[in-house]
Write a protein that holds these residues in place. Structure first.
Motif, PDB file in Angstrom:
ATOM      1  N   ALA A  47      31.763  32.674  63.492  1.00 40.21           N
ATOM      2  CA  ALA A  47      31.522  33.927  64.930  1.00 40.21           C
ATOM      3  C   ALA A  47      30.351  34.536  64.665  1.00 40.21           C
ATOM      4  O   ALA A  47      29.515  34.810  65.264  1.00 40.21           O
ATOM      5  N   GLN A  48      30.254  35.149  63.347  1.00 40.72           N
ATOM      6  CA  GLN A  48      29.120  35.941  63.025  1.00 40.72           C
ATOM      7  C   GLN A  48      27.839  35.573  63.101  1.00 40.72           C
ATOM      8  O   GLN A  48      26.865  35.814  63.802  1.00 40.72           O
ATOM      9  N   LEU A  49      27.704  33.925  62.481  1.00 39.30           N
ATOM     10  CA  LEU A  49      26.566  33.275  62.644  1.00 39.30           C
ATOM     11  C   LEU A  49      26.171  32.942  63.877  1.00 39.30           C
ATOM     12  O   LEU A  49      24.892  33.110  64.416  1.00 39.30           O
ATOM     13  N   ARG A  50      27.146  32.457  64.900  1.00 46.93           N
ATOM     14  CA  ARG A  50      26.597  32.094  66.125  1.00 46.93           C
ATOM     15  C   ARG A  50      26.377  33.490  66.964  1.00 46.93           C
ATOM     16  O   ARG A  50      25.223  33.199  67.674  1.00 46.93           O
ATOM     17  N   ASP A  51      26.920  34.447  66.688  1.00 52.83           N
ATOM     18  CA  ASP A  51      26.145  35.656  67.385  1.00 52.83           C
ATOM     19  C   ASP A  51      24.945  36.007  66.882  1.00 52.83           C
ATOM     20  O   ASP A  51      24.139  36.357  67.782  1.00 52.83           O
ATOM     21  N   ASN A  52      24.463  35.659  65.707  1.00 58.92           N
ATOM     22  CA  ASN A  52      23.093  36.228  65.243  1.00 58.92           C
ATOM     23  C   ASN A  52      22.114  35.207  65.878  1.00 58.92           C
ATOM     24  O   ASN A  52      20.939  35.401  65.747  1.00 58.92           O
ATOM     25  N   ARG A  64      32.444  37.537  76.438  1.00 58.94           N
ATOM     26  CA  ARG A  64      32.016  38.924  76.375  1.00 58.94           C
ATOM     27  C   ARG A  64      31.124  39.195  75.420  1.00 58.94           C
ATOM     28  O   ARG A  64      30.267  40.115  75.532  1.00 58.94           O
ATOM     29  N   LEU A  65      31.387  38.403  74.236  1.00 58.92           N
ATOM     30  CA  LEU A  65      30.101  38.719  73.119  1.00 58.92           C
ATOM     31  C   LEU A  65      28.789  38.291  73.872  1.00 58.92           C
ATOM     32  O   LEU A  65      27.855  39.229  73.718  1.00 58.92           O
ATOM     33  N   ILE A  66      28.625  37.366  74.529  1.00 57.83           N
ATOM     34  CA  ILE A  66      27.281  36.800  75.045  1.00 57.83           C
ATOM     35  C   ILE A  66      26.797  37.915  75.933  1.00 57.83           C
ATOM     36  O   ILE A  66      25.534  38.296  75.736  1.00 57.83           O
ATOM     37  N   ARG A  67      27.724  38.502  76.742  1.00 59.12           N
ATOM     38  CA  ARG A  67      27.276  39.481  77.840  1.00 59.12           C
ATOM     39  C   ARG A  67      26.859  40.665  77.066  1.00 59.12           C
ATOM     40  O   ARG A  67      26.017  41.556  77.397  1.00 59.12           O
ATOM     41  N   ALA A  68      27.473  40.988  75.833  1.00 58.59           N
ATOM     42  CA  ALA A  68      27.210  42.161  75.184  1.00 58.59           C
ATOM     43  C   ALA A  68      26.022  42.179  74.484  1.00 58.59           C
ATOM     44  O   ALA A  68      25.400  43.099  74.179  1.00 58.59           O
ATOM     45  N   ALA A  91      33.235  26.943  73.060  1.00 58.34           N
ATOM     46  CA  ALA A  91      33.922  28.145  73.029  1.00 58.34           C
ATOM     47  C   ALA A  91      35.479  27.551  73.048  1.00 58.34           C
ATOM     48  O   ALA A  91      35.550  26.610  73.700  1.00 58.34           O
ATOM     49  N   GLY A  92      36.233  28.222  72.088  1.00 61.15           N
ATOM     50  CA  GLY A  92      37.688  27.960  72.134  1.00 61.15           C
ATOM     51  C   GLY A  92      37.952  26.340  71.763  1.00 61.15           C
ATOM     52  O   GLY A  92      38.922  25.893  72.403  1.00 61.15           O
ATOM     53  N   SER A  93      37.089  25.825  71.163  1.00 61.43           N
ATOM     54  CA  SER A  93      37.335  24.133  70.667  1.00 61.43           C
ATOM     55  C   SER A  93      38.410  23.975  70.034  1.00 61.43           C
ATOM     56  O   SER A  93      38.793  24.604  69.195  1.00 61.43           O
ATOM     57  N   CYS A  94      39.088  22.687  70.469  1.00 62.63           N
ATOM     58  CA  CYS A  94      39.963  22.249  69.534  1.00 62.63           C
ATOM     59  C   CYS A  94      39.519  20.511  69.354  1.00 62.63           C
ATOM     60  O   CYS A  94      38.922  19.873  70.227  1.00 62.63           O
ATOM     61  N   THR A  95      39.437  19.950  67.998  1.00 62.63           N
ATOM     62  CA  THR A  95      39.226  18.903  67.980  1.00 62.63           C
ATOM     63  C   THR A  95      40.255  17.804  67.743  1.00 62.63           C
ATOM     64  O   THR A  95      40.118  16.852  66.994  1.00 62.63           O
ATOM     65  N   ALA A 126      37.903  20.783  60.968  1.00 63.27           N
ATOM     66  CA  ALA A 126      38.297  22.223  61.215  1.00 63.27           C
ATOM     67  C   ALA A 126      37.130  23.012  61.733  1.00 63.27           C
ATOM     68  O   ALA A 126      35.970  22.909  61.311  1.00 63.27           O
ATOM     69  N   ILE A 127      37.330  23.715  62.756  1.00 60.02           N
ATOM     70  CA  ILE A 127      36.222  24.624  63.363  1.00 60.02           C
ATOM     71  C   ILE A 127      36.369  25.945  62.615  1.00 60.02           C
ATOM     72  O   ILE A 127      37.287  26.164  61.765  1.00 60.02           O
ATOM     73  N   ASP A 128      35.194  26.683  62.857  1.00 63.57           N
ATOM     74  CA  ASP A 128      35.083  28.215  61.993  1.00 63.57           C
ATOM     75  C   ASP A 128      35.157  29.146  63.117  1.00 63.57           C
ATOM     76  O   ASP A 128      35.804  30.153  62.751  1.00 63.57           O
ATOM     77  N   ASP A 129      34.713  29.000  64.340  1.00 63.57           N
ATOM     78  CA  ASP A 129      34.848  30.172  65.395  1.00 63.57           C
ATOM     79  C   ASP A 129      35.926  29.895  66.309  1.00 63.57           C
ATOM     80  O   ASP A 129      35.993  29.075  67.184  1.00 63.57           O
ATOM     81  N   ASP A 130      36.824  30.353  66.000  1.00 62.88           N
ATOM     82  CA  ASP A 130      38.289  30.347  66.796  1.00 62.88           C
ATOM     83  C   ASP A 130      38.670  31.345  67.741  1.00 62.88           C
ATOM     84  O   ASP A 130      39.621  31.600  68.264  1.00 62.88           O
ATOM     85  N   ARG A 131      37.477  32.133  68.257  1.00 59.56           N
ATOM     86  CA  ARG A 131      37.666  32.892  69.509  1.00 59.56           C
ATOM     87  C   ARG A 131      37.834  32.377  70.830  1.00 59.56           C
ATOM     88  O   ARG A 131      37.402  31.019  70.657  1.00 59.56           O
ATOM     89  N   SER A 132      38.553  33.070  71.362  1.00 56.57           N
ATOM     90  CA  SER A 132      38.777  32.201  72.865  1.00 56.57           C
ATOM     91  C   SER A 132      37.568  32.398  73.758  1.00 56.57           C
ATOM     92  O   SER A 132      36.439  32.985  73.395  1.00 56.57           O
ATOM     93  N   PRO A 133      37.417  31.256  74.855  1.00 53.61           N
ATOM     94  CA  PRO A 133      36.383  31.383  75.612  1.00 53.61           C
ATOM     95  C   PRO A 133      36.108  32.855  76.197  1.00 53.61           C
ATOM     96  O   PRO A 133      34.867  33.207  76.118  1.00 53.61           O
ATOM     97  N   ALA A 134      36.948  33.458  76.663  1.00 50.61           N
ATOM     98  CA  ALA A 134      36.858  34.877  77.206  1.00 50.61           C
ATOM     99  C   ALA A 134      36.341  35.634  76.154  1.00 50.61           C
ATOM    100  O   ALA A 134      35.245  36.638  76.457  1.00 50.61           O
ATOM    101  N   GLU A 135      36.729  35.632  74.952  1.00 49.73           N
ATOM    102  CA  GLU A 135      36.003  36.512  73.630  1.00 49.73           C
ATOM    103  C   GLU A 135      34.577  36.011  73.593  1.00 49.73           C
ATOM    104  O   GLU A 135      33.737  37.048  73.516  1.00 49.73           O
ATOM    105  N   VAL A 136      34.437  34.941  73.521  1.00 48.81           N
ATOM    106  CA  VAL A 136      32.727  34.396  73.326  1.00 48.81           C
ATOM    107  C   VAL A 136      32.018  34.891  74.520  1.00 48.81           C
ATOM    108  O   VAL A 136      31.035  35.092  74.467  1.00 48.81           O
TER     109      VAL A 136
END
Length: 375
Positions: free
Chosen positions: A302-307, A350-354, A318-322, A338-348
């Motif tokens: 999550a941190q790397l994707r945000d940056n 909100r971060l994008i908008r922030a 977002a919110g992916s399941c494999t 295994a995924i690394d960013d397990d945030r929900s689509p809604a959380e992602v």
């Protein structure tokens, strides 16, 4: 000339030597240009470019905002099956792995699709392993027809097809194709694919060309980072994208940056890609390919994707399941990795908008073509 023919002129040792020989002056010349060409890419991928990452990042950001605005398209993968007959050493779906196998029924596919639809997704990617006896063109076409009323865009990441097969997919409502070459080094490719049809390097390499010839609207390419040296793979990926953009100019291109993640089988990266080199690769390809979409998946933290948002990324999962069925029944025992960013689509979202960007759930509808055809 096919891209396979073109690639024969770029042997790995020679390309790597050319990249490693670049100097700071070469990097500065590449950055000074208005529009980069293939001959500029080795400089931006070179060790000499590492002190210039900030300058590369700033220019990548400016180019992306000019071409795409501050929009991030959100999508989700929908896994239909993990059955596979290939022996890919790095993949959790490999036939070598003794894991539970599952293929969804059409009713189960619709249930999974409705979960994603209710979360807001209108762009999805249908994913399978390769198992001709279980997963054929008819199965994929039936799946697409069953759920296409829920989505504005359906893409596939499945086994390579002939041109006629992709024409069947287009008729069923599929408009996009994602196909990773995994590695552009033919010798390494053979070592990584021990058996199965996927072992055919040339057939897989020509897949985007067959998809373009069939009229697919979007095509995504990339290499699996961690197999070969990222500098060589990045050069070949850029070269491939330039080739496709010239020969299939009506098709929208994207480039993805999948890094190897933990999976059944325990494969470890042969050439791990650090975060710093990951950033260098993304920036270099954005500077070379200003009009190509760059895709970042939940393989990354999550941190790397945000940056990485400001550096040229235009699409994110977002919110992916494999795992097949993983959205509705939460059983992840059949997952590909295994995924690394397990945030929900809604959380992602909100971060994008922030961060000052707009999360886009829908940027395309097949009705556009239907209306145009009726005029």
């Amino acid at each position: 000339m096919s891209f396979f023919d073109l690639l024969q002129h770029y042997e790995r040792p020679r390309v790597e030597a050319q990249i490693n020989a670049k100097t700071a002056a070469d990097v500065e010349r590449a950055l000074a240009g208005e529009r980069l060409h293939a001959e500029d890419l080795p400089a931006l991928l070179s060790p000499a470019a590492e002190p210039f990452l900030e300058a590369m990042a700033q220019k990548a950001h400016r180019l992306t905002v000019q071409r795409f605005g501050r929009n991030i398209l959100l999508y989700a993968p929908l896994y239909l099956s993990n059955e596979c007959v290939n022996g890919c050493l790095y993949c959790g779906f490999s036939a070598n792995n003794q894991v539970p196998r599952r293929t969804l029924s059409l009713d189960e596919i619709e249930t999974e699709a409705r979960v994603l639809h209710d979360q807001g997704f209108r762009h999805i990617l249908l994913v399978t392993g390769e198992s001709p006896k279980t997963l054929g063109n008819d199965f994929l076409a039936a799946a697409a027809r069953r759920i296409r009323h829920l989505f504005s865009s359906i893409a596939i990441e499945v086994y390579p097809m002939e041109t006629a097969g992709y024409q069947e997919m287009v008729a069923a409502g599929i408009d996009g194709l994602t196909i990773y070459q995994e590695t552009y080094d033919p010798e390494l490719y053979q070592r990584m694919h021990t058996f199965g049809k996927k072992r055919d390097f040339a057939f897989r390499l020509a897949t985007p060309e067959r998809g373009g010839a069939a009229g697919l609207r979007r095509i995504g390419i990339g290499s699996l980072l961690g197999l070969g040296d990222f500098r060589f793979e990045g050069f070949c990926t850029g070269l491939h994208a330039l080739y496709l953009s010239r020969h299939f100019w009506r098709t929208q291109l994207t480039v993805s940056f999948p890094r190897i993640r933990p999976a059944d089988g325990g494969f470890q990266p042969l050439h791990p890609v650090s975060d710093r080199h990951f950033v260098q690769l993304i920036c270099a390809l954005r500077l070379l390919l200003p009009d190509v979409g760059l895709v970042l998946s939940t393989r990354e933290s999550a941190q790397l994707r945000d940056n990485l948002l400001p550096l040229g990324i235009t699409q994110m999962s977002a919110g992916s399941c494999t795992a097949p069925g993983g959205y509705a029944d939460k059983d992840h025992s059949t997952r590909q990795f295994a995924i690394d960013d397990d945030r929900s689509p809604a959380e992602v979202c909100r971060l994008i908008r922030a961060r000052g960007y707009e999360a886009v759930w829908k940027d395309w509808d097949a009705a556009f073509l239907e209306r145009a055809a009726g005029q």
